[in-house]
Design an enzyme around this catalytic site. Sequence first.
Site, PDB file in Angstrom:
ATOM      1  N   GLU A 112       1.132  -1.232  -0.248  1.00  0.00           N
ATOM      2  CA  GLU A 112      -0.146   0.071   0.375  1.00  0.00           C
ATOM      3  C   GLU A 112       0.810   1.323   0.188  1.00  0.00           C
ATOM      4  OE1 GLU A 112      -2.602  -0.178   3.350  1.00  0.00           O
ATOM      5  OE2 GLU A 112      -3.449  -2.020   2.662  1.00  0.00           O
ATOM      6  N   GLU A 130      -6.130 -10.864  -0.320  1.00  0.00           N
ATOM      7  CA  GLU A 130      -6.908 -10.445   0.246  1.00  0.00           C
ATOM      8  C   GLU A 130      -8.490 -10.543   0.409  1.00  0.00           C
ATOM      9  OE1 GLU A 130      -5.341  -7.211   2.692  1.00  0.00           O
ATOM     10  OE2 GLU A 130      -3.602  -7.665   1.984  1.00  0.00           O
TER      11      GLU A 130
END
Length: 403
Positions: free
Chosen positions: A176, A286
Amino acid sequence: MEFSTTAKNASRGMLVLTIAFMVLSFVQCASKHLVTSPATAGINADKGLKDYYKDYFPVGVAVSMASLHGPDSALIVKEFNSVTPENDMKMGPIHPSENVYNWKNADAIVDFAVSHHIKIRGHNLCWHNQEAAWMFKGPNGEPVTKELLLQRLKDHIFAVAGRYKGKIYAWDVVNEAVDDSEDTTQVYRKSNWYKICNGPDFIDSAFKYAHEADPIAKLYYNDYNSERPAKREKIYKLLKKLIADHTPIDGVGMQAHWKLNDPSPDELRKALDEVTSLGLKVQFTEMDITIRLPKPNPAAGTTAAPAGATPTPDPGFTPEVEAKQVAQYKMAFDIIRQYKQYITNVTFWNVSDRSSWLDVRGGGPMGGAAAGVNTPRVVIKAYPLLFDENRQRKKAYWSVVNF
């Protein structure tokens, strides 16, 4: 008298035969219906997700220590052939101070996987959340220099990736690092890593350190909302830079914290096409699909409900919501299978609806961004996975495996 008895016996025999014929016809009809039902076609009680996708890619799940025992562990062994430690390899939990490493939980997860011949994804080596605060302080409490921060990052990666060398087949190296805004000129998140390094040098460095620590492991950049146009383009710019700089990167992790209406099929295909055009592999790292959507803004001329007002009852996991979730999972996997030559793993984030990380984040309408929001934790069930609160297969499960 003898004739009467014979007639009665014959009549009874015909009645028995008639009933038997009716029962047989019903069973055959029911069986035929069962076999052709979309929810049950191809059922084999001995098969798990990993078996249905054995010719495609490993299917994984995020696990914690609680997952290694009891009903969850049995479900994991049956359904999955890859695991990702949900939190126990992140920098803050595993390396809380300079000379302290918490290996216990990570070791237990690795041992569990190895003992059951399950592949392991490492998550993650560098992130702006759950980071180790001591990393950013100098020896006397002053802000750390870029040189010292990168040396600490190298030491951390060598310690963690080196410890599990040969056991972990893929790492989320950097997590991220791309900015969330719609401003396409602002590519990078202004994290502590970015600010202290005065730019994105830490990303290239992290990949190089990881490759040195374990030359065999596959190395991934991991992010959420990677299908949305603005962020998709920023991730693409980052990837092109890494490739131009000869950074040892193997692929991209698309987190896939999705919603009932997001992403669209076109958005998903475009994201896959951009990444694969660079010669990179893809892992969906995820995955979950929450039933919760962001609250709409009040209509023009109206105001939001005042504080303390009686909340609208939560309808929960209704048939209508379930049908939308089934459709979204089916759409996603229909496309994912078409890209099987590029996709090397699909991992679900948690085992079942019994406990999802989204439940304590308002049900997860913010998707992957929810991990970084420091707001009071509101518990709302997200129902985002393929197994229900009793660990039973949901209709969404069958939409994923019936192909």
